[in-house]
Design a protein around this motif. Structure first.
Motif, mmCIF file in Angstrom:
data_model
loop_
_atom_site.group_PDB
_atom_site.id
_atom_site.type_symbol
_atom_site.label_atom_id
_atom_site.label_comp_id
_atom_site.label_asym_id
_atom_site.label_seq_id
_atom_site.Cartn_x
_atom_site.Cartn_y
_atom_site.Cartn_z
ATOM 1 N N ASN A 152 23.624 38.527 80.596
ATOM 2 C CA ASN A 152 24.361 38.987 79.426
ATOM 3 C C ASN A 152 25.695 39.636 79.740
ATOM 4 O OD1 ASN A 152 22.210 38.108 77.783
ATOM 5 N ND2 ASN A 152 21.128 40.032 78.162
ATOM 6 N N MET A 153 26.207 39.339 80.930
ATOM 7 C CA MET A 153 27.576 39.767 81.224
ATOM 8 C C MET A 153 28.499 38.599 80.939
ATOM 9 S SD MET A 153 28.152 42.884 82.200
ATOM 10 C CE MET A 153 29.584 42.969 83.284
ATOM 11 N N PRO A 154 29.589 38.856 80.206
ATOM 12 C CA PRO A 154 30.520 37.766 79.896
ATOM 13 C C PRO A 154 31.034 37.102 81.177
ATOM 14 C CG PRO A 154 31.145 39.786 78.753
ATOM 15 C CD PRO A 154 30.015 40.134 79.640
ATOM 16 N N GLN A 155 31.211 35.816 81.085
ATOM 17 C CA GLN A 155 31.661 35.064 82.250
ATOM 18 C C GLN A 155 33.007 35.570 82.769
ATOM 19 O OE1 GLN A 155 32.457 30.901 81.493
ATOM 20 N NE2 GLN A 155 31.614 30.365 83.492
ATOM 21 N N GLN A 156 33.826 36.125 81.853
ATOM 22 C CA GLN A 156 35.143 36.621 82.284
ATOM 23 C C GLN A 156 35.030 37.739 83.311
ATOM 24 O OE1 GLN A 156 34.125 36.186 79.117
ATOM 25 N NE2 GLN A 156 35.851 35.934 77.702
ATOM 26 N N ARG A 184 24.776 50.375 84.616
ATOM 27 C CA ARG A 184 23.979 49.203 84.979
ATOM 28 C C ARG A 184 22.506 49.429 84.651
ATOM 29 N NH1 ARG A 184 26.313 45.599 88.678
ATOM 30 N NH2 ARG A 184 24.218 45.120 89.423
ATOM 31 N N ARG A 185 22.020 50.621 84.918
ATOM 32 C CA ARG A 185 20.608 50.895 84.676
ATOM 33 C C ARG A 185 20.311 50.999 83.180
ATOM 34 N NH1 ARG A 185 18.276 54.955 86.405
ATOM 35 N NH2 ARG A 185 16.309 53.946 86.900
ATOM 36 N N ILE A 186 21.276 51.485 82.412
ATOM 37 C CA ILE A 186 21.102 51.447 80.945
ATOM 38 C C ILE A 186 20.965 49.998 80.489
ATOM 39 C CG2 ILE A 186 22.352 51.762 78.756
ATOM 40 C CD1 ILE A 186 23.467 54.384 79.967
ATOM 41 N N ARG A 187 21.675 49.101 81.168
ATOM 42 C CA ARG A 187 21.606 47.674 80.829
ATOM 43 C C ARG A 187 20.409 46.982 81.488
ATOM 44 N NH1 ARG A 187 25.049 44.244 82.095
ATOM 45 N NH2 ARG A 187 24.937 43.094 80.130
ATOM 46 N N PRO A 224 21.422 58.486 71.193
ATOM 47 C CA PRO A 224 21.985 59.774 71.639
ATOM 48 C C PRO A 224 22.040 59.908 73.161
ATOM 49 C CG PRO A 224 20.165 60.099 70.093
ATOM 50 C CD PRO A 224 20.218 58.640 70.386
ATOM 51 N N ALA A 225 21.079 59.314 73.848
ATOM 52 C CA ALA A 225 21.073 59.408 75.316
ATOM 53 C C ALA A 225 22.273 58.665 75.901
ATOM 54 C CB ALA A 225 19.768 58.836 75.875
ATOM 55 N N VAL A 226 22.588 57.512 75.306
ATOM 56 C CA VAL A 226 23.733 56.743 75.788
ATOM 57 C C VAL A 226 25.036 57.465 75.433
ATOM 58 C CG1 VAL A 226 24.973 54.553 75.582
ATOM 59 C CG2 VAL A 226 22.472 54.569 75.734
ATOM 60 N N GLU A 227 25.022 58.123 74.297
ATOM 61 C CA GLU A 227 26.217 58.878 73.911
ATOM 62 C C GLU A 227 26.496 60.004 74.911
ATOM 63 O OE1 GLU A 227 26.138 60.323 69.908
ATOM 64 O OE2 GLU A 227 28.328 60.315 69.790
ATOM 65 N N ILE A 228 25.434 60.649 75.359
ATOM 66 C CA ILE A 228 25.594 61.702 76.377
ATOM 67 C C ILE A 228 26.229 61.131 77.641
ATOM 68 C CG2 ILE A 228 24.275 63.158 77.995
ATOM 69 C CD1 ILE A 228 22.299 63.679 75.666
ATOM 70 N N ASP A 287 25.783 43.300 68.588
ATOM 71 C CA ASP A 287 26.587 42.565 69.557
ATOM 72 C C ASP A 287 27.732 43.424 70.092
ATOM 73 O OD1 ASP A 287 25.065 40.237 69.509
ATOM 74 O OD2 ASP A 287 26.057 39.558 67.685
ATOM 75 N N ALA A 288 28.294 44.225 69.215
ATOM 76 C CA ALA A 288 29.361 45.121 69.667
ATOM 77 C C ALA A 288 28.820 46.077 70.726
ATOM 78 C CB ALA A 288 29.941 45.902 68.484
ATOM 79 N N TYR A 289 27.637 46.582 70.478
ATOM 80 C CA TYR A 289 27.017 47.516 71.431
ATOM 81 C C TYR A 289 26.780 46.842 72.780
ATOM 82 C CZ TYR A 289 23.643 50.928 73.273
ATOM 83 O OH TYR A 289 22.983 51.843 74.045
ATOM 84 N N ALA A 290 26.287 45.614 72.730
ATOM 85 C CA ALA A 290 26.057 44.881 73.980
ATOM 86 C C ALA A 290 27.366 44.696 74.749
ATOM 87 C CB ALA A 290 25.415 43.533 73.689
#
Lengths: 248, 275
Positions: B216-220, B199-202, B91-95, B148-151
């Motif tokens: 965990n950031m895609p190389q693209q 970024r801080r959520i990550r 819920p915090a991320v949804e906010i 994985d979708a969330y990531a």
């Protein structure tokens, strides 16, 4: 005069009166007729004094790009000094690792910004070092650097003020290189503000809250130097008087 | 660099990449089977637009605003779809996503009004593909799975916000002297607030260290961060301004965000544009 837009740091129950005294003291120190005082003219009865003209004893930020650089230098001096004090306080030394690293980063960034402006202004004024803002002195009054809430609330105000100041000052710059430089710094200040706001209220929308980003336009705040300097005057943090007579 | 040239280079790089780095790339993305992933990239690129969307053909304020509008369309649709996907369960991320979504919608509306006010025709909203031709599945539409979708959903948000910050900054010079400079700056700092939060959520710092896209950031997404390692500001190597931690390489790069040119920003956005 948009008095309601003036930011005030209120970090203690006695902050207002204390800050008021501090500001009046500052006002008494030969800033009559200054931008700093004029910007507060509806805030105090005692300010009906006619403008006596520029005071040669008080540094004026100047006009144009140099004025804006000096203005930014003042802001960065304040932020750098503030975080230096934070890192010497009990809140920081006892903080958790995340907050410790975060505040140390902010200290690092602001000191770096301060020294860059110092060097850039020195280069710009050449031999006319009197045109460069001197080292300012600061006094945080009864601000308690041992208190997490007081430190973070003050950091929030300073960072948000910095963002609004750079946003408002961009249009005053003529040299595109300085504009880009200001842009490189303001986004980092905004990143700071966001992080501090989330430390204060985790899991909320405060990182870009409705108090600071307009819900309809999605725009952050932009303030003229006179508004920002008024807000800074109200904090009483800067004890070295200076004026901004040639900036809006 | 035009989009086609960028895509050509990207394609060649992808095809020539060693298997190990491909494993890294998709290891971080998780979900897709290696076989699907191998197939997806060239296919995805093959389906990329074969014409260049030259939003920015000149360095005038209107072109700068058209580029900005394109990026805002992208962000706005991304957050709308993210919120509708059901992938966000915290819920915090949804906010956070709701607040960002509100701003991106406001920016789209504001830029359309600004362009129309300036007598220009706002560019139409492109058709977006947030899978980038199958490389990602941020909304869990293709069986990637919730985690994985969330990531990916968070990783793409980071890439879009950090791109937005750099892209607006890159247009400041084109907006200078126009009425749009201040509003451009006012949007720019909002994007930076968003970027820091995502970024801080990550579990990253809110600011960019060197040119690191982060774990965990895609190389693209590396193109979003290339150039952030710059230490020369106003002609001065800021590491030389003093001693101690404020002048370390990390601090000296964190303390300043860098610009992206219009072409660089377009190239990043074009990975997600079908037409």
């Amino acid at each position: 005069m948009k008095k309601k837009n003036v930011l005030k740091v209120s970090t203690s129950p006695h902050g207002t009166s204390k800050n008021r005294r501090r500001f009046l003291k500052l006002s008494g120190m030969a800033v009559l007729g200054s931008g700093l005082l004029m910007a507060c003219s509806d805030d105090d009865d005692a300010i009906n004094t006619p403008d006596p003209g520029p005071d040669p004893q008080v540094f004026d930020l100047g006009a144009g790009d140099l004025g804006v650089l000096n203005y930014a230098y003042a802001l960065e001096q304040l932020e750098a000094d503030f975080y230096t004090k934070v890192l010497n306080g009990a809140y920081w030394s006892g903080a958790n690792e995340i907050e410790k690293v975060l505040l140390e980063d902010l200290y690092n960034h602001e000191v770096n910004h301060r020294e860059l402006f110092s060097a850039a202004i020195s280069a710009a004024v050449g031999s006319d070092m009197m045109a460069k803002l001197p080292d300012l002195e600061f006094d945080y009054g009864n601000l308690n650097f041992d208190s997490r809430t007081e430190v973070l609330e003050t950091a929030k105000t300073l960072e948000d003020t910095g963002v609004s100041a750079y946003n408002g000052a961009g249009r005053l710059l003529s040299n595109p290189d300085f504009l880009v430089l200001a842009g490189k710094i303001v986004s980092v200040e905004a990143r700071h503000a966001s992080a501090i706001r989330t430390l204060l209220n985790p899991g909320s929308a405060d990182f870009a809250g409705d108090d600071i980003v307009d819900s309809v336009t999605g725009l952050d705040i932009a303030r003229d130097p006179s508004e920002v300097i008024t807000a800074l005057g109200n904090t009483g943090f800067i004890t070295t008087p200076f004026t901004a007579n040639e900036l809006p | 660099m035009n989009i086609i040239k960028f895509l050509d280079e990207f394609t060649n790089e992808s095809l020539e990449e060693k298997k190990s780095s491909r494993r890294d790339m998709f290891g971080t993305l998780g979900s897709l089977s290696k076989k699907a992933a191998m197939a997806a990239i060239p296919l995805g690129l093959a389906s990329m637009p074969n014409k260049s969307y030259a939003y920015q053909t000149s360095s005038d304020p209107v072109s700068a605003l058209q580029l900005a509008l394109t990026l805002e369309y992208l962000e706005d649709e991304f957050y709308d779809l993210a919120l509708a996907s059901g992938v966000i369960t915290d819920p915090a991320v949804e906010i956070v996503y709701e607040q960002i979504s509100k701003h991106e919608q406001a920016h789209v509306d504001f830029l359309i009004q600004g362009l129309e006010g300036a007598g220009a025709t706002p560019i139409e909203k492109p058709v977006f593909d947030f899978t980038a031709g199958g490389a990602f599945d941020p909304f869990n539409e293709n069986g990637t799975g919730q985690d994985d979708a969330y990531a990916q959903l968070l990783a793409l948000a980071q890439a879009f916000e950090d791109t937005g910050v750099r892209a607006y900054k890159g247009q400041a010079g084109n907006l200078q002297g126009s009425d749009f400079l201040t509003v451009g700056l006012q949007i720019h700092s909002v994007e930076a607030r968003h970027a820091s939060e995502i970024r801080r959520i990550r579990n990253l710092k809110g600011w960019i260290v060197r040119n690191e896209r982060g774990p965990n950031m895609p190389q693209q997404t590396q193109a979003v961060y290339d150039g952030e390692e710059n230490v020369t500001q106003a002609g001065i190597d800021v590491r030389t301004l003093g001693d101690g931690s404020p002048f370390s390489l990390d601090a000296s790069t964190e303390a300043y965000d860098e610009t992206l040119t219009g072409a660089e920003a377009e190239a990043i956005a074009s990975l997600f544009i079908v037409s």
